[in-house]
Scaffold this motif. Sequence first.
Motif, short mmCIF file in Angstrom:
data_model
loop_
_atom_site.label_atom_id
_atom_site.label_comp_id
_atom_site.label_asym_id
_atom_site.label_seq_id
_atom_site.Cartn_x
_atom_site.Cartn_y
_atom_site.Cartn_z
N LYS A 89 -1.19 -4.78 -1.27
CA LYS A 89 -2.39 -5.25 -0.57
C LYS A 89 -2.77 -6.66 -1.01
CE LYS A 89 -4.30 -0.80 0.72
NZ LYS A 89 -5.42 0.14 0.70
N ARG A 93 -0.49 -8.78 -1.52
CA ARG A 93 0.64 -9.53 -0.96
C ARG A 93 1.63 -10.02 -2.02
NH1 ARG A 93 0.85 -7.78 3.75
NH2 ARG A 93 1.81 -9.58 4.68
N SER A 128 5.16 -9.88 -3.40
CA SER A 128 6.46 -9.51 -2.85
C SER A 128 7.22 -8.52 -3.73
CB SER A 128 7.30 -10.74 -2.58
OG SER A 128 7.53 -11.46 -3.77
N TRP A 134 4.81 -3.72 5.24
CA TRP A 134 4.27 -4.92 4.57
C TRP A 134 3.09 -5.50 5.35
CZ3 TRP A 134 4.29 -7.42 0.15
CH2 TRP A 134 3.96 -8.76 0.10
N ASN A 135 3.22 -5.58 6.67
CA ASN A 135 2.16 -6.18 7.49
C ASN A 135 0.97 -5.25 7.72
OD1 ASN A 135 3.34 -8.72 7.90
ND2 ASN A 135 4.66 -7.89 9.50
N GLN A 163 -2.71 -2.72 4.72
CA GLN A 163 -4.17 -2.64 4.66
C GLN A 163 -4.70 -1.39 5.37
OE1 GLN A 163 -5.76 -4.61 2.70
NE2 GLN A 163 -4.10 -6.08 2.38
#
Length: 186
Positions: free
Chosen positions: A13, A15, A17, A60-61, A64
């Motif tokens: 969350k 970001r 990697s 990944w996107n 949230q």
Amino acid sequence: MELNETNFILKMKKRESRALEFVVDSYSNLVFKVVRSVLNTSFYSQHIEECVNEVFWSVWNNIQSFDESKGNFKYWITAVTKYKAIDFKRKLLKLNTTECIHDFTFSNEESTENIVISKENREELLMAISDMKDEDREIFIRRYFLFEEIESIAKTFHVDRNLVDKRLSRGRKFLKGKLISLKGEI
């Protein structure tokens, strides 16, 4: 801070990697199994890999939207994978159907050349069959022209099924040799 099962979601969350790498390492077997079960064997492995990549990109996107209080991450990624794979399958089927329709040319008429060649081939085949022994010829015609079952042919001639199989095999070899000698080629 080391990544593990308790903190990787928070890191995703934020970001980081490395958290995605952790998810790929930890859940790739599960994701591959789900994708393979949806896409099954009718698709190439490259399609499966592409779909798996889309799943991890989507995770990944959309991390949230994952709520730890509503459930386990394993179940969430499984659901994401299943629906991504279904969408991917629909996309591939639609693409393949469209491509296949454009590849075909439909024609209702047989060309004169094909009719003549077919007639010549039929005449050569009938001439070669007429040179077979009487019983072999009848077995051959019953099996390959009248589509009679081998067991039925064996009963008619009061012989064992294996003998019918041998005669059919011998008949095919005879016809092949005869047609090669008629045409002068293989």
